[in-house]
Design a protein around this motif. Sequence first.
Motif, PDB file in Angstrom:
ATOM      1  N   LYS A 128     -23.146  23.940  -7.282  1.00 35.38           N
ATOM      2  CA  LYS A 128     -22.491  25.231  -7.502  1.00 35.38           C
ATOM      3  C   LYS A 128     -23.519  26.333  -7.326  1.00 35.38           C
ATOM      4  O   LYS A 128     -24.544  26.340  -8.015  1.00 35.38           O
ATOM      5  CB  LYS A 128     -21.907  25.294  -8.911  1.00 35.38           C
ATOM      6  CG  LYS A 128     -20.853  24.240  -9.153  1.00 35.38           C
ATOM      7  CD  LYS A 128     -20.364  24.290 -10.588  1.00 35.38           C
ATOM      8  CE  LYS A 128     -19.172  23.356 -10.768  1.00 35.38           C
ATOM      9  NZ  LYS A 128     -18.658  23.401 -12.146  1.00 35.38           N
ATOM     10  N   TYR A 148     -24.315  30.448  -7.190  1.00 37.54           N
ATOM     11  CA  TYR A 148     -23.845  31.770  -7.599  1.00 37.54           C
ATOM     12  C   TYR A 148     -24.715  32.805  -6.910  1.00 37.54           C
ATOM     13  O   TYR A 148     -25.935  32.782  -7.080  1.00 37.54           O
ATOM     14  CB  TYR A 148     -23.954  31.952  -9.110  1.00 37.54           C
ATOM     15  CG  TYR A 148     -23.317  30.828  -9.892  1.00 37.54           C
ATOM     16  CD1 TYR A 148     -21.982  30.905 -10.256  1.00 37.54           C
ATOM     17  CD2 TYR A 148     -24.036  29.701 -10.237  1.00 37.54           C
ATOM     18  CE1 TYR A 148     -21.383  29.867 -10.960  1.00 37.54           C
ATOM     19  CE2 TYR A 148     -23.447  28.658 -10.939  1.00 37.54           C
ATOM     20  CZ  TYR A 148     -22.121  28.755 -11.297  1.00 37.54           C
ATOM     21  OH  TYR A 148     -21.530  27.722 -11.988  1.00 37.54           O
ATOM     22  N   ILE A 163     -20.132  29.539  -4.438  1.00 35.43           N
ATOM     23  CA  ILE A 163     -20.017  28.552  -3.362  1.00 35.43           C
ATOM     24  C   ILE A 163     -20.154  27.155  -3.947  1.00 35.43           C
ATOM     25  O   ILE A 163     -21.083  26.899  -4.717  1.00 35.43           O
ATOM     26  CB  ILE A 163     -21.109  28.787  -2.293  1.00 35.43           C
ATOM     27  CG1 ILE A 163     -21.001  30.199  -1.730  1.00 35.43           C
ATOM     28  CG2 ILE A 163     -20.997  27.753  -1.162  1.00 35.43           C
ATOM     29  CD1 ILE A 163     -22.074  30.550  -0.708  1.00 35.43           C
ATOM     30  N   GLU A 164     -19.216  26.293  -3.618  1.00 31.02           N
ATOM     31  CA  GLU A 164     -19.321  24.887  -4.019  1.00 31.02           C
ATOM     32  C   GLU A 164     -19.629  24.046  -2.795  1.00 31.02           C
ATOM     33  O   GLU A 164     -18.916  24.112  -1.797  1.00 31.02           O
ATOM     34  CB  GLU A 164     -18.000  24.405  -4.627  1.00 31.02           C
ATOM     35  CG  GLU A 164     -17.788  24.845  -6.053  1.00 31.02           C
ATOM     36  CD  GLU A 164     -16.493  24.312  -6.637  1.00 31.02           C
ATOM     37  OE1 GLU A 164     -16.242  24.579  -7.823  1.00 31.02           O
ATOM     38  OE2 GLU A 164     -15.720  23.658  -5.906  1.00 31.02           O
ATOM     39  N   LEU A 165     -20.703  23.267  -2.885  1.00 31.11           N
ATOM     40  CA  LEU A 165     -21.065  22.352  -1.803  1.00 31.11           C
ATOM     41  C   LEU A 165     -20.878  20.929  -2.286  1.00 31.11           C
ATOM     42  O   LEU A 165     -21.163  20.625  -3.445  1.00 31.11           O
ATOM     43  CB  LEU A 165     -22.544  22.506  -1.424  1.00 31.11           C
ATOM     44  CG  LEU A 165     -23.064  23.859  -0.965  1.00 31.11           C
ATOM     45  CD1 LEU A 165     -24.540  23.718  -0.602  1.00 31.11           C
ATOM     46  CD2 LEU A 165     -22.286  24.365   0.223  1.00 31.11           C
ATOM     47  N   VAL A 170     -24.399  18.050   4.138  1.00 34.40           N
ATOM     48  CA  VAL A 170     -23.369  18.850   3.451  1.00 34.40           C
ATOM     49  C   VAL A 170     -22.003  18.397   3.941  1.00 34.40           C
ATOM     50  O   VAL A 170     -21.715  18.458   5.134  1.00 34.40           O
ATOM     51  CB  VAL A 170     -23.570  20.358   3.742  1.00 34.40           C
ATOM     52  CG1 VAL A 170     -22.454  21.170   3.091  1.00 34.40           C
ATOM     53  CG2 VAL A 170     -24.923  20.813   3.243  1.00 34.40           C
ATOM     54  N   ASP A 179     -18.888  19.221   2.334  1.00 36.27           N
ATOM     55  CA  ASP A 179     -17.786  20.148   2.104  1.00 36.27           C
ATOM     56  C   ASP A 179     -18.338  21.454   1.552  1.00 36.27           C
ATOM     57  O   ASP A 179     -19.313  21.453   0.797  1.00 36.27           O
ATOM     58  CB  ASP A 179     -16.755  19.547   1.134  1.00 36.27           C
ATOM     59  CG  ASP A 179     -15.445  20.331   1.128  1.00 36.27           C
ATOM     60  OD1 ASP A 179     -15.080  20.879   2.188  1.00 36.27           O
ATOM     61  OD2 ASP A 179     -14.794  20.417   0.067  1.00 36.27           O
ATOM     62  N   VAL A 180     -17.720  22.560   1.950  1.00 31.27           N
ATOM     63  CA  VAL A 180     -18.105  23.885   1.447  1.00 31.27           C
ATOM     64  C   VAL A 180     -16.833  24.623   1.072  1.00 31.27           C
ATOM     65  O   VAL A 180     -15.896  24.688   1.873  1.00 31.27           O
ATOM     66  CB  VAL A 180     -18.874  24.701   2.519  1.00 31.27           C
ATOM     67  CG1 VAL A 180     -19.231  26.079   1.990  1.00 31.27           C
ATOM     68  CG2 VAL A 180     -20.120  23.979   2.986  1.00 31.27           C
ATOM     69  N   ARG A 181     -16.802  25.151  -0.140  1.00 35.50           N
ATOM     70  CA  ARG A 181     -15.668  25.985  -0.559  1.00 35.50           C
ATOM     71  C   ARG A 181     -16.265  27.293  -1.074  1.00 35.50           C
ATOM     72  O   ARG A 181     -17.210  27.292  -1.876  1.00 35.50           O
ATOM     73  CB  ARG A 181     -14.876  25.338  -1.697  1.00 35.50           C
ATOM     74  CG  ARG A 181     -14.328  23.970  -1.378  1.00 35.50           C
ATOM     75  CD  ARG A 181     -13.129  23.974  -0.480  1.00 35.50           C
ATOM     76  NE  ARG A 181     -11.905  24.391  -1.145  1.00 35.50           N
ATOM     77  CZ  ARG A 181     -10.729  24.473  -0.534  1.00 35.50           C
ATOM     78  NH1 ARG A 181     -10.625  24.196   0.765  1.00 35.50           N
ATOM     79  NH2 ARG A 181      -9.649  24.843  -1.188  1.00 35.50           N
ATOM     80  N   ILE A 182     -15.698  28.387  -0.641  1.00 33.85           N
ATOM     81  CA  ILE A 182     -16.253  29.684  -1.018  1.00 33.85           C
ATOM     82  C   ILE A 182     -15.276  30.432  -1.909  1.00 33.85           C
ATOM     83  O   ILE A 182     -14.086  30.544  -1.594  1.00 33.85           O
ATOM     84  CB  ILE A 182     -16.612  30.502   0.236  1.00 33.85           C
ATOM     85  CG1 ILE A 182     -17.717  29.742   0.985  1.00 33.85           C
ATOM     86  CG2 ILE A 182     -17.068  31.914  -0.133  1.00 33.85           C
ATOM     87  CD1 ILE A 182     -18.285  30.452   2.152  1.00 33.85           C
ATOM     88  N   GLY A 183     -15.784  30.888  -3.028  1.00 34.53           N
ATOM     89  CA  GLY A 183     -14.961  31.635  -3.962  1.00 34.53           C
ATOM     90  C   GLY A 183     -15.643  32.930  -4.370  1.00 34.53           C
ATOM     91  O   GLY A 183     -16.626  33.340  -3.766  1.00 34.53           O
ATOM     92  N   TYR A 216     -17.239  35.379  -7.567  1.00 33.23           N
ATOM     93  CA  TYR A 216     -17.846  35.360  -8.896  1.00 33.23           C
ATOM     94  C   TYR A 216     -17.901  36.808  -9.363  1.00 33.23           C
ATOM     95  O   TYR A 216     -18.495  37.654  -8.701  1.00 33.23           O
ATOM     96  CB  TYR A 216     -19.251  34.765  -8.787  1.00 33.23           C
ATOM     97  CG  TYR A 216     -20.090  34.917 -10.016  1.00 33.23           C
ATOM     98  CD1 TYR A 216     -19.734  34.266 -11.195  1.00 33.23           C
ATOM     99  CD2 TYR A 216     -21.241  35.687 -10.007  1.00 33.23           C
ATOM    100  CE1 TYR A 216     -20.502  34.401 -12.331  1.00 33.23           C
ATOM    101  CE2 TYR A 216     -22.023  35.823 -11.136  1.00 33.23           C
ATOM    102  CZ  TYR A 216     -21.645  35.179 -12.293  1.00 33.23           C
ATOM    103  OH  TYR A 216     -22.407  35.308 -13.418  1.00 33.23           O
TER     104      TYR A 216
END
Lengths: 83, 83
Positions: A5, A7, A43-45, B34, B36-40, B42
């Motif tokens: 995770k 930030y 961002i979650e990897l 890597v 998987d990548v998910r972008i959120g 914050y």
Amino acid sequence: MKKVKIYITLRESVLDPQGQAVMDSLHNMSYEDVKDVRIGKYIELEMEDSKNLTNRIEEMCEKLLANTVIENYRYEIEEGVTQ
Amino acid sequence: MKKVKIYITLRESVLDPQGQAVMDSLHNMSYEDVKDVRIGKYIELEMEDSKNLTNRIEEMCEKLLANTVIENYRYEIEEGVTQ
């Protein structure tokens, strides 16, 4: 597999017009108790585990994910994500 | 004053083209581990303390900060931010 995770936040000295716009909207919606808003990225990897995982994460942040001139980053590695 | 940290992520069923683009770039930079990548997003808020703080935070998320059709949110309230 590890879940990482990341930030990414704007440095304190950098203006955040997006955060300012959100704060203005919140004030217009009568949430006047909000005194500051800063917007960053989360961002979650999912990554394969490796010995130099933290080095690789820091490299990716420095080279691509964060703009270190104006942004700071921090990260957490979550254990126990099964493949 | 309280510092509130809000994490907004895309729902699992929703495609994340931005994350896909970042993953492609990472692969091109030889970070093939890597998967998987998910972008959120914050978001950090500074708010005056109040009795119904959690209600207010959830309202703000539902009404403005998150699009709950495609996004999930979670938040943490940090104690001890002095005025």
